[in-house]
Write a protein that holds these residues in place. Structure first.
Motif, PDB file in Angstrom:
ATOM      1  N   HIS A  80       0.842  -1.201   0.000  1.00 15.56           N
ATOM      2  CA  HIS A  80       0.000   0.000   0.000  1.00 15.56           C
ATOM      3  C   HIS A  80       0.879   1.254   0.000  1.00 15.56           C
ATOM      4  O   HIS A  80       0.680   2.171  -0.815  1.00 15.56           O
ATOM      5  CB  HIS A  80      -0.903  -0.034   1.239  1.00 15.56           C
ATOM      6  CG  HIS A  80      -1.806   1.137   1.382  1.00 15.56           C
ATOM      7  ND1 HIS A  80      -3.147   1.087   1.060  1.00 15.56           N
ATOM      8  CD2 HIS A  80      -1.581   2.406   1.818  1.00 15.56           C
ATOM      9  CE1 HIS A  80      -3.691   2.270   1.303  1.00 15.56           C
ATOM     10  NE2 HIS A  80      -2.764   3.092   1.767  1.00 15.56           N
ATOM     11  N   GLU A  81       1.839   1.276   0.890  1.00 10.74           N
ATOM     12  CA  GLU A  81       2.714   2.450   0.965  1.00 10.74           C
ATOM     13  C   GLU A  81       3.618   2.555  -0.263  1.00 10.74           C
ATOM     14  O   GLU A  81       3.938   3.661  -0.717  1.00 10.74           O
ATOM     15  CB  GLU A  81       3.558   2.394   2.245  1.00 10.74           C
ATOM     16  CG  GLU A  81       2.749   2.324   3.537  1.00 10.74           C
ATOM     17  CD  GLU A  81       1.702   3.430   3.649  1.00 10.74           C
ATOM     18  OE1 GLU A  81       1.937   4.542   3.132  1.00 10.74           O
ATOM     19  OE2 GLU A  81       0.638   3.168   4.239  1.00 10.74           O
ATOM     20  N   HIS A  84       1.710   4.432  -2.908  1.00  9.21           N
ATOM     21  CA  HIS A  84       1.807   5.883  -2.705  1.00  9.21           C
ATOM     22  C   HIS A  84       3.164   6.403  -3.183  1.00  9.21           C
ATOM     23  O   HIS A  84       3.252   7.413  -3.888  1.00  9.21           O
ATOM     24  CB  HIS A  84       1.644   6.224  -1.217  1.00  9.21           C
ATOM     25  CG  HIS A  84       0.262   6.077  -0.689  1.00  9.21           C
ATOM     26  ND1 HIS A  84      -0.843   6.641  -1.298  1.00  9.21           N
ATOM     27  CD2 HIS A  84      -0.208   5.439   0.421  1.00  9.21           C
ATOM     28  CE1 HIS A  84      -1.924   6.353  -0.599  1.00  9.21           C
ATOM     29  NE2 HIS A  84      -1.569   5.626   0.447  1.00  9.21           N
ATOM     30  N   SER A 115      -1.738  14.665  -5.937  1.00  9.64           N
ATOM     31  CA  SER A 115      -2.479  13.954  -4.893  1.00  9.64           C
ATOM     32  C   SER A 115      -3.676  13.187  -5.446  1.00  9.64           C
ATOM     33  O   SER A 115      -4.081  12.175  -4.868  1.00  9.64           O
ATOM     34  CB  SER A 115      -2.948  14.934  -3.815  1.00  9.64           C
ATOM     35  OG  SER A 115      -3.785  15.939  -4.356  1.00  9.64           O
ATOM     36  N   LEU A 119      -3.120   9.584  -3.768  1.00  7.36           N
ATOM     37  CA  LEU A 119      -4.020   9.169  -2.693  1.00  7.36           C
ATOM     38  C   LEU A 119      -4.695   7.820  -2.965  1.00  7.36           C
ATOM     39  O   LEU A 119      -4.663   6.926  -2.113  1.00  7.36           O
ATOM     40  CB  LEU A 119      -5.073  10.252  -2.428  1.00  7.36           C
ATOM     41  CG  LEU A 119      -4.588  11.453  -1.613  1.00  7.36           C
ATOM     42  CD1 LEU A 119      -5.639  12.556  -1.602  1.00  7.36           C
ATOM     43  CD2 LEU A 119      -4.249  11.033  -0.181  1.00  7.36           C
ATOM     44  N   GLY A 122      -2.541   3.974  -3.081  1.00  4.00           N
ATOM     45  CA  GLY A 122      -2.258   3.026  -2.011  1.00  4.00           C
ATOM     46  C   GLY A 122      -3.136   1.797  -2.133  1.00  4.00           C
ATOM     47  O   GLY A 122      -2.655   0.671  -2.293  1.00  4.00           O
ATOM     48  N   TYR A 123      -4.448   2.005  -2.093  1.00  9.05           N
ATOM     49  CA  TYR A 123      -5.383   0.894  -2.211  1.00  9.05           C
ATOM     50  C   TYR A 123      -5.339   0.269  -3.600  1.00  9.05           C
ATOM     51  O   TYR A 123      -5.261  -0.957  -3.744  1.00  9.05           O
ATOM     52  CB  TYR A 123      -6.807   1.362  -1.902  1.00  9.05           C
ATOM     53  CG  TYR A 123      -7.052   1.631  -0.443  1.00  9.05           C
ATOM     54  CD1 TYR A 123      -6.884   0.619   0.498  1.00  9.05           C
ATOM     55  CD2 TYR A 123      -7.469   2.874   0.002  1.00  9.05           C
ATOM     56  CE1 TYR A 123      -7.118   0.855   1.847  1.00  9.05           C
ATOM     57  CE2 TYR A 123      -7.705   3.115   1.347  1.00  9.05           C
ATOM     58  CZ  TYR A 123      -7.522   2.109   2.263  1.00  9.05           C
ATOM     59  OH  TYR A 123      -7.745   2.336   3.590  1.00  9.05           O
ATOM     60  N   SER A 221      -8.404   8.884   6.577  1.00  6.93           N
ATOM     61  CA  SER A 221      -8.044   7.786   5.700  1.00  6.93           C
ATOM     62  C   SER A 221      -7.771   8.367   4.325  1.00  6.93           C
ATOM     63  O   SER A 221      -8.063   9.542   4.061  1.00  6.93           O
ATOM     64  CB  SER A 221      -9.173   6.748   5.613  1.00  6.93           C
ATOM     65  OG  SER A 221     -10.316   7.322   4.989  1.00  6.93           O
ATOM     66  N   ASP A 222      -7.210   7.573   3.434  1.00  3.79           N
ATOM     67  CA  ASP A 222      -6.957   8.052   2.080  1.00  3.79           C
ATOM     68  C   ASP A 222      -8.247   8.521   1.420  1.00  3.79           C
ATOM     69  O   ASP A 222      -8.279   9.537   0.718  1.00  3.79           O
ATOM     70  CB  ASP A 222      -6.319   6.939   1.241  1.00  3.79           C
ATOM     71  CG  ASP A 222      -4.915   6.589   1.706  1.00  3.79           C
ATOM     72  OD1 ASP A 222      -4.308   7.425   2.410  1.00  3.79           O
ATOM     73  OD2 ASP A 222      -4.442   5.498   1.375  1.00  3.79           O
ATOM     74  N   SER A 234     -16.270  10.091   1.665  1.00  2.00           N
ATOM     75  CA  SER A 234     -15.243   9.065   1.817  1.00  2.00           C
ATOM     76  C   SER A 234     -15.820   7.675   1.573  1.00  2.00           C
ATOM     77  O   SER A 234     -15.163   6.808   0.985  1.00  2.00           O
ATOM     78  CB  SER A 234     -14.621   9.145   3.213  1.00  2.00           C
ATOM     79  OG  SER A 234     -15.627   8.998   4.215  1.00  2.00           O
TER      80      SER A 234
END
Length: 278
Positions: A80-81, A84, A115, A119, A122-123, A221-222, A234
């Motif tokens: 995930h990171e 990003h 962004s 953003l 990650g997912y 959260s993202d 969200s």
């Protein structure tokens, strides 16, 4: 000794790349027209995928027992990171550091980048990695190639997380597991490890979004940051990203069925010829 990208025959890389392109392009249309047949080996792989989904879903929230998934959760959070971080680099940003939290969280400190891309990356990045791993998990040689690609991603993540010991330990354990599987029965277990990590990574966004936005209602959260900057809610963005993640996963399964019809014995023979380890 662990295999290196330089030791991989170019012809085999080309062949597997060609298979992936064919499976994801015109072949997909032909499959829908004539129906997708599943042989015995593929049926076993599909059954294992279903078993993985059921086991992960059960273990995800059972008290105490859920900690058996902790190392894999941390690994998926690293993916995930990484999503990003790599998109930040690709959109003109700079990654300062990556760190993982033992309470199953993570953060990527970066400067710049777009962004709107970083953003959701990650997912969506972890689910895309998961879909590719599921695709490769249908074949032993493809799983070998996937493990080498994972090694490259891990090296990048280690560079960004060189001051975070939890990230370093998590990644080194994952590398050790992958390398160890190379030396067991011509790397046959590697196929199932890659498949498990793929399923875990593909569904991570679905379960984590459900945890954050529905069950626990986490404010930061993202998805919530994305909604603040670009509109919508969200929950809405979380649902959209979850659907995309599921589409990636299904696509990986269909592509794997289309690209790898070989039997188990054929896969083992191919593996003996591709960077043999036993």
């Amino acid at each position: 000794m662990a295999p290196t990208p330089a030791s991989i025959p170019r012809a085999i890389f080309v062949e597997y790349a060609k298979r992936a392109v064919v499976a994801a392009g015109p072949e997909m249309a032909r499959l829908s027209a004539r129906g997708l047949s599943v042989n015995h080996t593929q049926g076993i792989t599909l059954g294992i995928i279903v078993l993985y989904i059921a086991v992960i879903a059960l273990l995800w929230n059972i008290p105490y027992v859920k900690y058996s998934l902790w190392p894999f959760k941390m690994l998926v959070i690293a993916f995930h990171e990484f999503g990003h971080a790599i998109t930040a680099c690709c959109t003109g940003g700079r990654v300062k550091s990556i760190s993982l939290d033992p309470r199953e969280g993570g953060v990527t400190h970066m400067v710049g980048g777009i962004s709107a891309v970083t953003l959701p990356a990650g997912y969506l990045g972890s689910s895309l990695i998961g879909a590719l791993l599921i695709f490769c998990g249908f074949d032993i040689v493809a799983s070998k190639i996937a493990s080498i690609a994972l090694g490259v991603c891990f090296l990048l993540t280690l560079w960004w997380a060189r001051k975070d010991w939890l990230t370093i330990i998590t990644i080194l354990m994952a590398v050790g597991l992958l390398v160890g599987c190379w030396f067991i029965k011509h790397a046959e277990p590697l196929k199932y490890v890659v498949l498990f990590i793929g399923v875990m990574s593909s569904l991570y966004s679905v379960w984590d979004i459900c945890d954050d936005l529905i069950l626990r209602k986490v404010n930061e959260s993202d998805a919530s940051v994305f909604a603040q900057r670009y509109g919508g809610s969200s929950q809405c963005w979380g649902v959209i990203w979850s659907i995309v993640s599921l589409v990636f996963m299904i696509g990986g399964i269909i592509a794997g069925l289309a690209a790898f019809p070989e039997s188990a014995s054929q896969q083992e023979d191919d593996s003996k010829k591709f960077i043999p380890t036993r």
